[in-house]
Motif scaffolding. Structure first.
Motif, PDB file in Angstrom:
ATOM      1  N   VAL A  43     -12.505 -52.567 -11.358  1.00  0.00           N
ATOM      2  CA  VAL A  43     -13.472 -52.091 -10.361  1.00  0.00           C
ATOM      3  C   VAL A  43     -14.597 -51.319 -11.038  1.00  0.00           C
ATOM      4  CG1 VAL A  43     -13.778 -50.409  -8.486  1.00  0.00           C
ATOM      5  CG2 VAL A  43     -11.856 -52.030  -8.410  1.00  0.00           C
ATOM      6  N   LEU A  44     -14.239 -50.440 -11.968  1.00  0.00           N
ATOM      7  CA  LEU A  44     -15.261 -49.592 -12.600  1.00  0.00           C
ATOM      8  C   LEU A  44     -16.116 -50.389 -13.582  1.00  0.00           C
ATOM      9  CD1 LEU A  44     -13.318 -46.244 -13.141  1.00  0.00           C
ATOM     10  CD2 LEU A  44     -14.681 -46.997 -11.178  1.00  0.00           C
ATOM     11  N   ASP A  45     -15.509 -51.352 -14.259  1.00  0.00           N
ATOM     12  CA  ASP A  45     -16.303 -52.218 -15.137  1.00  0.00           C
ATOM     13  C   ASP A  45     -17.335 -52.989 -14.330  1.00  0.00           C
ATOM     14  OD1 ASP A  45     -15.593 -51.825 -17.806  1.00  0.00           O
ATOM     15  OD2 ASP A  45     -13.806 -53.082 -17.633  1.00  0.00           O
ATOM     16  N   GLU A  46     -16.868 -53.533 -13.228  1.00  0.00           N
ATOM     17  CA  GLU A  46     -17.762 -54.331 -12.393  1.00  0.00           C
ATOM     18  C   GLU A  46     -18.885 -53.454 -11.825  1.00  0.00           C
ATOM     19  OE1 GLU A  46     -19.551 -56.080  -9.063  1.00  0.00           O
ATOM     20  OE2 GLU A  46     -18.100 -54.436  -8.807  1.00  0.00           O
ATOM     21  N   ILE A  84      -6.551 -41.627   0.076  1.00  0.00           N
ATOM     22  CA  ILE A  84      -5.567 -42.453  -0.612  1.00  0.00           C
ATOM     23  C   ILE A  84      -4.790 -43.240   0.427  1.00  0.00           C
ATOM     24  CG2 ILE A  84      -5.265 -41.058  -2.678  1.00  0.00           C
ATOM     25  CD1 ILE A  84      -2.829 -39.783  -1.282  1.00  0.00           C
ATOM     26  N   ASP A  85      -3.929 -44.120  -0.061  1.00  0.00           N
ATOM     27  CA  ASP A  85      -3.027 -44.850   0.816  1.00  0.00           C
ATOM     28  C   ASP A  85      -1.970 -43.866   1.317  1.00  0.00           C
ATOM     29  OD1 ASP A  85      -0.884 -46.300   1.825  1.00  0.00           O
ATOM     30  OD2 ASP A  85      -1.229 -47.995   0.462  1.00  0.00           O
ATOM     31  N   PRO A  86      -1.983 -43.523   2.613  1.00  0.00           N
ATOM     32  CA  PRO A  86      -1.087 -42.463   3.081  1.00  0.00           C
ATOM     33  C   PRO A  86       0.383 -42.862   3.042  1.00  0.00           C
ATOM     34  CG  PRO A  86      -2.271 -43.439   4.923  1.00  0.00           C
ATOM     35  CD  PRO A  86      -2.814 -44.067   3.682  1.00  0.00           C
ATOM     36  N   LEU A  89      -8.119 -48.389  -3.894  1.00  0.00           N
ATOM     37  CA  LEU A  89      -9.169 -48.923  -4.768  1.00  0.00           C
ATOM     38  C   LEU A  89     -10.373 -49.417  -3.982  1.00  0.00           C
ATOM     39  CD1 LEU A  89      -6.877 -50.740  -7.319  1.00  0.00           C
ATOM     40  CD2 LEU A  89      -8.134 -48.607  -7.660  1.00  0.00           C
ATOM     41  N   ASP A  90     -10.126 -49.927  -2.776  1.00  0.00           N
ATOM     42  CA  ASP A  90     -11.259 -50.352  -1.952  1.00  0.00           C
ATOM     43  C   ASP A  90     -12.124 -49.155  -1.574  1.00  0.00           C
ATOM     44  OD1 ASP A  90     -10.412 -52.955  -2.072  1.00  0.00           O
ATOM     45  OD2 ASP A  90      -9.228 -52.823  -0.216  1.00  0.00           O
ATOM     46  N   ALA A  91     -11.456 -48.048  -1.243  1.00  0.00           N
ATOM     47  CA  ALA A  91     -12.222 -46.840  -0.887  1.00  0.00           C
ATOM     48  C   ALA A  91     -13.036 -46.345  -2.077  1.00  0.00           C
ATOM     49  CB  ALA A  91     -11.264 -45.745  -0.403  1.00  0.00           C
ATOM     50  N   ILE A  92     -12.436 -46.408  -3.273  1.00  0.00           N
ATOM     51  CA  ILE A  92     -13.183 -45.989  -4.470  1.00  0.00           C
ATOM     52  C   ILE A  92     -14.373 -46.918  -4.689  1.00  0.00           C
ATOM     53  CG2 ILE A  92     -13.059 -45.789  -6.994  1.00  0.00           C
ATOM     54  CD1 ILE A  92     -10.174 -44.760  -6.635  1.00  0.00           C
ATOM     55  N   ALA A  94       0.758 -48.964 -13.619  1.00  0.00           N
ATOM     56  CA  ALA A  94      -0.118 -49.691 -14.536  1.00  0.00           C
ATOM     57  C   ALA A  94      -1.015 -50.669 -13.796  1.00  0.00           C
ATOM     58  CB  ALA A  94       0.731 -50.419 -15.580  1.00  0.00           C
ATOM     59  N   ALA A  95      -0.453 -51.374 -12.807  1.00  0.00           N
ATOM     60  CA  ALA A  95      -1.245 -52.387 -12.099  1.00  0.00           C
ATOM     61  C   ALA A  95      -2.430 -51.747 -11.380  1.00  0.00           C
ATOM     62  CB  ALA A  95      -0.357 -53.141 -11.103  1.00  0.00           C
ATOM     63  N   THR A  96      -2.198 -50.579 -10.777  1.00  0.00           N
ATOM     64  CA  THR A  96      -3.284 -49.872 -10.097  1.00  0.00           C
ATOM     65  C   THR A  96      -4.366 -49.471 -11.097  1.00  0.00           C
ATOM     66  OG1 THR A  96      -1.717 -48.999  -8.485  1.00  0.00           O
ATOM     67  CG2 THR A  96      -3.836 -47.873  -8.658  1.00  0.00           C
ATOM     68  N   LEU A  97      -3.941 -48.940 -12.236  1.00  0.00           N
ATOM     69  CA  LEU A  97      -4.918 -48.472 -13.230  1.00  0.00           C
ATOM     70  C   LEU A  97      -5.701 -49.650 -13.801  1.00  0.00           C
ATOM     71  CD1 LEU A  97      -2.669 -45.804 -14.973  1.00  0.00           C
ATOM     72  CD2 LEU A  97      -4.487 -45.417 -13.281  1.00  0.00           C
TER      73      LEU A  97
END
Lengths: 345, 345
Positions: free
Chosen positions: A147-150, A100-102, A109-112, A138-141
């Motif tokens: 990301v997951l759709d793509e 995660i972002d420490p 999200l890039d790592a995911i 909310a913005a992260t989700l």
């Protein structure tokens, strides 16, 4: 609490001949849970979306089995809840861990995105997060959903979210909890009543489906069948009958917020680096020395029990639980100060 | 019963601060179960041999996972309990079904021997048998042990028994129940409290290891780990605390024996072919017409609910449960007679 005990004692009095018969997804319990979830998460959950389980472990185990095939990959962020790995492995799946972002404890999200392969089937999230206390915004989700759709479109196979939310009613400073299910319909919500009721030994929770999940009826059937086939993962009859009353019991959020503020302010004053948890009853400070296990021993010598970050695959941190009384927490502060001094020496 | 409700209501009163905390294999509950099992089965079970589970389903699921690898074969006799197949498949294993001796409902040892392959890892037994009511005799179990020893030596891989025994306290005519564990140490005993307490919705049972099981300590560890990894298959805290008192509650075996005798004698007088169950609270008569589902409908028209043999993969039979009151059972007899006459017509 007394109200908790009374609710369960009352539920033990048989109302009819079949009171203790096999009880699967008691309709009144499902409706109480769905109604409560509709107030918390702005989605029109129906009673039949709620699959009552023997706690949160079982809910996660069912979700993993419901959509993944052996060998599929399951992505989750560090620090994870310490039983994700064994649940994933036991389901015949492959854990894939990302950082995660420490600085903010937010999802990376890039790592995911980088961890996704054609075998990725599930992303597990925990929000509010145990152990960091972060509530994903909310913005992260929303960006995660994109990301997951793509990625699902690219691999040709839908990636699901399993949202592990036992603390979704424990959010501070009046902040709004947002469930990943609001942003992504291919998602499961795993809930446990053990945390808000402070009764984790009682084994009741649920796996909920969002109204917009495609093929929701088939998924409901699949989960009910899995509840049998994995060892009858339904909670006992009495807990189900008690659920409508358990839903009415209030968690004392103000008390926990006071405990959090007291502890964060005191720790910072001593010199600890610690973020102010937005939810859960945990804090996840940095260890003042690199070896968090050594520091946990230093605290233990002063009668303070915490968990080393290493258990969460995150060395250099430790987890404090705020379930002790306010008095006990206050009494622990000199010990935290002495341990900090001892570590610095 | 009142004593059952009182035992559980009492167990809900907290004795200490952590009463509702995560509770895994409560020591007093284990000891009560081990002590009771030592009286029933002539083996020196220890408390640590008892792994408390959310009922019999969970105990069987754990045993399957504990020793079998994906693709391993699991042998069991027809008629089986109707959820063996889904438990076996969900564990990633392959069900292999063999017939029984239709005249005596005894195990067909030749059929079992013939079904064994190098992939065979488990034989599931149910004694006293649901649905046939047969209690496998000592001589049969002894010969089965020899068959499995010989086959294990031949294949070079140990074959285990999973003994499914929720009715091992429900044996009639003063007959001695003999557990397969007395004859074969590579065996697990799955028990549920749901049957003798007539409370199957309450989800408590156990998986017991015999004292002579090789590597018993390692097996204990493996099962405890599996209890977490498959979804926390521990019963809830209160049921565990109540277990010592639940063990003292008596099942009214005389009443059930009277019901069995009444029903068997009456059915035979009408013309049904039915064996006198030695245990369980079931009878498994032959259907007077080949189509057992049609006959079940004929009975249902007369207000009598039974299960067709087809559910147990044994067409031509049906299962009667004797859990109704003696009065209800007596009142059903004219219906059984009328259905028999209707079927003959």
């Amino acid at each position: 609490s007394t109200a908790y005990v009374e609710a369960l004692r009352d539920a033990l009095i048989p109302r009819h001949e079949l009171w203790f018969a096999y009880t699967m997804n008691d309709p009144a319990a499902r409706e109480a849970a769905a109604s409560s979830l509709r107030r918390l998460v702005n989605l029109p959950f129906e009673a039949d979306d709620i699959h009552l389980t023997t706690g949160g472990f079982a809910a996660i185990a069912l979700a993993l089995k419901a959509v993944a095939d052996p060998g599929d990959e399951v992505v989750y962020s560090l620090p994870p809840w310490f039983l994700y790995e064994s649940l994933v492995l036991e389901a015949g799946l492959v854990p894939v861990k990302v950082t995660i972002d420490p600085a903010t404890f937010d999802l990376d999200l890039d790592a995911i995105a980088a961890a996704i392969t054609p075998r990725t089937r599930i992303v597990i999230l925990c929000t509010p997060n145990n152990p960091t206390g972060r509530v994903y915004p909310a913005a992260t989700l929303q960006r995660l959903a994109a990301v997951l759709d793509e990625a699902s479109a690219r691999t040709g196979r839908r990636i699901y979210i399993v949202s592990d939310e036992p603390y979704n009613r424990i959010v501070y400073d009046g902040a709004a909890f947002r469930s990943p299910l609001e942003f992504y319909p291919h998602a499961f919500l795993a809930y446990s009543y053990g945390k808000t009721l402070l009764a984790p030994g009682q084994r009741i929770g649920y796996l909920a489906l969002p109204p917009a999940m495609p093929s929701r009826e088939e998924m409901r059937d699949a989960i009910r069948t899995l509840q049998f086939a994995t060892g009858f993962l339904f909670p006992n009859a009495v807990l189900q009958y008690a659920l409508p009353r358990l839903e009415e019991l209030r968690f004392d959020i103000d008390l926990f917020q006071r405990k959090r503020n007291l502890m964060v302010d005191a720790l910072r004053e001593i010199g600890y680096r610690v973020s102010r948890s937005e939810g859960t009853f945990y804090l996840f400070p940095e260890s003042p020395i690199g070896d968090d296990e050594a520091f946990v021993r230093i605290l233990a010598e002063r009668g303070i029990l915490v968990m080393p970050g290493r258990i969460f695959e995150t060395p250099g941190y430790f987890r404090i639980s705020l379930t002790a009384t306010l008095e006990t927490i206050e009494a622990s502060l000199p010990g935290f100060a002495a341990a900090f001094a001892a570590a610095a020496a």
